[in-house]
Design a protein around this motif. Structure first.
Motif, PDB file in Angstrom:
ATOM      1  N   ILE A 150       0.867  -1.173   0.000  1.00 55.08           N
ATOM      2  CA  ILE A 150       0.000   0.000   0.000  1.00 55.08           C
ATOM      3  C   ILE A 150       0.906   1.226   0.000  1.00 55.08           C
ATOM      4  O   ILE A 150       1.857   1.304   0.765  1.00 55.08           O
ATOM      5  CB  ILE A 150      -0.898  -0.013   1.253  1.00 55.08           C
ATOM      6  CG1 ILE A 150      -1.844  -1.223   1.183  1.00 55.08           C
ATOM      7  CG2 ILE A 150      -1.681   1.287   1.377  1.00 55.08           C
ATOM      8  CD1 ILE A 150      -2.619  -1.458   2.462  1.00 55.08           C
ATOM      9  N   ARG A 151       0.623   2.169  -0.915  1.00 51.25           N
ATOM     10  CA  ARG A 151       1.430   3.399  -0.954  1.00 51.25           C
ATOM     11  C   ARG A 151       1.325   4.152   0.364  1.00 51.25           C
ATOM     12  O   ARG A 151       0.249   4.205   0.962  1.00 51.25           O
ATOM     13  CB  ARG A 151       0.919   4.314  -2.068  1.00 51.25           C
ATOM     14  CG  ARG A 151       1.113   3.720  -3.432  1.00 51.25           C
ATOM     15  CD  ARG A 151       1.978   4.634  -4.289  1.00 51.25           C
ATOM     16  NE  ARG A 151       2.006   4.057  -5.620  1.00 51.25           N
ATOM     17  CZ  ARG A 151       1.528   4.686  -6.692  1.00 51.25           C
ATOM     18  NH1 ARG A 151       1.031   5.909  -6.583  1.00 51.25           N
ATOM     19  NH2 ARG A 151       1.582   4.124  -7.859  1.00 51.25           N
ATOM     20  N   PRO A 152       2.412   4.763   0.803  1.00 52.85           N
ATOM     21  CA  PRO A 152       2.369   5.539   2.051  1.00 52.85           C
ATOM     22  C   PRO A 152       1.372   6.699   1.961  1.00 52.85           C
ATOM     23  O   PRO A 152       1.107   7.210   0.876  1.00 52.85           O
ATOM     24  CB  PRO A 152       3.795   6.086   2.196  1.00 52.85           C
ATOM     25  CG  PRO A 152       4.638   5.231   1.326  1.00 52.85           C
ATOM     26  CD  PRO A 152       3.753   4.759   0.199  1.00 52.85           C
ATOM     27  N   PHE A 153       0.814   7.069   3.107  1.00 51.82           N
ATOM     28  CA  PHE A 153      -0.154   8.168   3.162  1.00 51.82           C
ATOM     29  C   PHE A 153      -0.063   8.794   4.537  1.00 51.82           C
ATOM     30  O   PHE A 153       0.500   8.197   5.456  1.00 51.82           O
ATOM     31  CB  PHE A 153      -1.571   7.637   2.915  1.00 51.82           C
ATOM     32  CG  PHE A 153      -1.909   6.451   3.798  1.00 51.82           C
ATOM     33  CD1 PHE A 153      -2.348   6.630   5.098  1.00 51.82           C
ATOM     34  CD2 PHE A 153      -1.742   5.155   3.318  1.00 51.82           C
ATOM     35  CE1 PHE A 153      -2.621   5.542   5.920  1.00 51.82           C
ATOM     36  CE2 PHE A 153      -2.012   4.058   4.145  1.00 51.82           C
ATOM     37  CZ  PHE A 153      -2.452   4.243   5.438  1.00 51.82           C
ATOM     38  N   GLU A 154      -0.602   9.983   4.663  1.00 52.87           N
ATOM     39  CA  GLU A 154      -0.722  10.605   5.977  1.00 52.87           C
ATOM     40  C   GLU A 154      -1.906   9.956   6.673  1.00 52.87           C
ATOM     41  O   GLU A 154      -2.952   9.776   6.058  1.00 52.87           O
ATOM     42  CB  GLU A 154      -1.024  12.101   5.839  1.00 52.87           C
ATOM     43  CG  GLU A 154       0.161  12.977   5.488  1.00 52.87           C
ATOM     44  CD  GLU A 154       1.289  12.873   6.514  1.00 52.87           C
ATOM     45  OE1 GLU A 154       0.973  12.877   7.734  1.00 52.87           O
ATOM     46  OE2 GLU A 154       2.448  12.788   6.089  1.00 52.87           O
TER      47      GLU A 154
END
Lengths: 299, 154
Positions: free
Chosen positions: A3-7
């Protein structure tokens, strides 16, 4: 499937979630149970830069009767809906649909609000709620507003939710007289699978207990959004048991012509039509039996 | 994006540094070394990654790490002590384990079912484990093993 990093932001309450969603704009996604969103993030369908988590907000997890309506918090899990005694008693079609969603694992996590906001044409909770004329309470930066569920969906995956807006609760009128409802869905596997078509039928008896009123036919998975079929409903509204049974075939026929099914890897359009025909027939029959008794039933 | 995660696994409190884009499954297997929980499809369809969250079965592959902050998780390592859990024993004794990959998830789902409903019928057992796939197709023995642990119905 990384999963792409996110805030990540854990909302303190609903107002806080609205504020942050509004601030972050289109890159932000609201996280409830996550059974659809996390999967979509894994498949890179959704690539949010920010996740606003409301999953832990217990104040949005309730089912309660409020005079002549039932209010359901957006974060109620499908498993809890399926076993809620009030819903089982008053809104059986919704109860049935909730119990047919995904697997037990999915039903323990997925929420009613998420199922609606994800706006899949095949969302199982949509047809019974459409048939019950449900309303949604949305909280947003400009305050609160109420929309009819029938005005909520705009297309596959699309809703009228504006920037920063969150579905807070689902409101359903409690049927006044004797009522019955039914939901059936088709899937390839006996369990777990998404529905290929879902059929809800709901009706009430008038005060005298003789005529049908508030007849509702709602279909899922057969058009870009879940739909009602008023022409089919009109045939059964205001009629008595015998007439209703006679009009059944015509009613089902009208519903089938209202469909705009697609052919995809799961099923052909023709197959979806045949299934809706059979399931709607079955649903109407069981509602008529529940309301009028099986004595007058014909095979 | 690094974050602090505090939660309880099998009765033991954990306080660790992890990433928000990791799943509960990643945290259990990689950060905590609890490899009893299996990764199958990674898409919430096969049930191999089933763990109990607050006593209820969930797919750990579809839950983001931050979602379990403050929560209580039970994995297959949390069942049984000196002696295996009755379900574990029943699965072994009745040959309900073939390749074994679905077994941890299957047993945890069965445990949640029996905790909620101590004497389930066969259809209830089958409905409960509908989200746990056994690619060896050894369902009969699995259902039998679960049934053998059910309380006699009154």
């Amino acid at each position: 499937m990384r999963i792409r990093p996110f805030e990540y932001y854990a909302a303190k309450n609903l107002e806080d979630a609205v504020r942050v969603l509004d601030q972050e704009g289109s890159g932000a996604r609201l996280l409830a149970g996550g059974t659809d969103l996390v999967l979509s993030m894994k498949k890179k369908g959704a690539l949010p830069s920010c996740i606003v988590d409301i999953n832990h907000l217990r104040e949005l997890e309730f089912v309660r009767r409020d005079d002549d309506v039932i209010r359901i918090g957006a974060l109620v899990r499908h498993a809890d809906l399926a076993r809620d005694p009030l819903l089982f008693e008053t809104l059986p079609a919704l109860s049935e649909a909730a119990g047919l969603i995904g697997s037990w694992q999915i039903r323990n996590v997925g929420t009613l609000g998420g199922n609606l906001c994800n706006a899949s044409p095949a969302a199982d909770s949509a047809p019974p709620l459409l048939a019950l004329d449900a309303h949604l309470v949305l909280s947003g930066p400009a305050g609160e507003r109420e929309v009819a569920l029938s005005d909520f969906f705009t297309g596959p995956g699309g809703t009228v939710l504006g920037r920063g807006e969150i579905l807070r609760e689902i409101v359903v009128r409690v049927p006044e007289g004797r009522s019955a409802g039914c939901y059936r869905k088709l899937r390839r596997r006996k369990a777990v699978d998404v529905s290929l078509a879902g059929v809800a039928f709901q009706a009430e008896l008038d005060r005298a207990g003789r005529k049908l009123e508030r007849v509702a036919v709602a279909l899922g998975g057969v058009a870009p959004t879940p739909i009602r079929v008023p022409e089919a409903e009109a045939l059964l509204a205001g009629v008595q048991a015998e007439e209703a049974r006679e009009a059944l075939t015509e009613c089902v026929g009208i519903a089938v012509t209202a469909m705009r099914p697609i052919t995809d890897v799961r099923a052909s359009a023709g197959y979806r039509r045949s299934i809706v025909e059979a399931y709607l027939q079955n649903c109407v029959q069981s509602v008529l039996d529940a309301l009028f008794g099986t004595s007058g039933a014909r095979s | 994006m690094s974050m602090r995660l505090r939660f309880t696994v099998n009765g033991e409190k954990h306080d660790l540094e992890t990433q928000g884009n990791r799943t509960l499954l990643d945290v259990l297997r990689t950060d905590l070394g609890l490899t009893g929980t299996k990764k199958g499809c990674g898409m919430g369809k096969c049930g191999a990654c089933t763990v109990l969250l607050g006593g209820r079965p969930v797919h750990s592959c579809l839950i983001l790490a931050p979602q379990v902050n403050g929560a209580e998780v039970t994995t297959i390592e949390g069942l049984g002590g000196e002696e295996p859990h009755p379900l574990q024993r029943a699965f072994v004794e009745r040959g309900a384990v073939q390749c074994g990959y679905c077994t941890p998830g299957m047993i945890l789902t069965a445990k949640a079912l029996l905790d909620e409903n101590p004497s389930p019928t066969e259809p209830e057992i089958k409905a409960a484990i509908a989200g746990n796939l056994c690619r060896c197709t050894g369902y009969n023995k699995i259902v039998e093993a679960i049934r053998s642990c059910a309380a006699p119905s009154g």
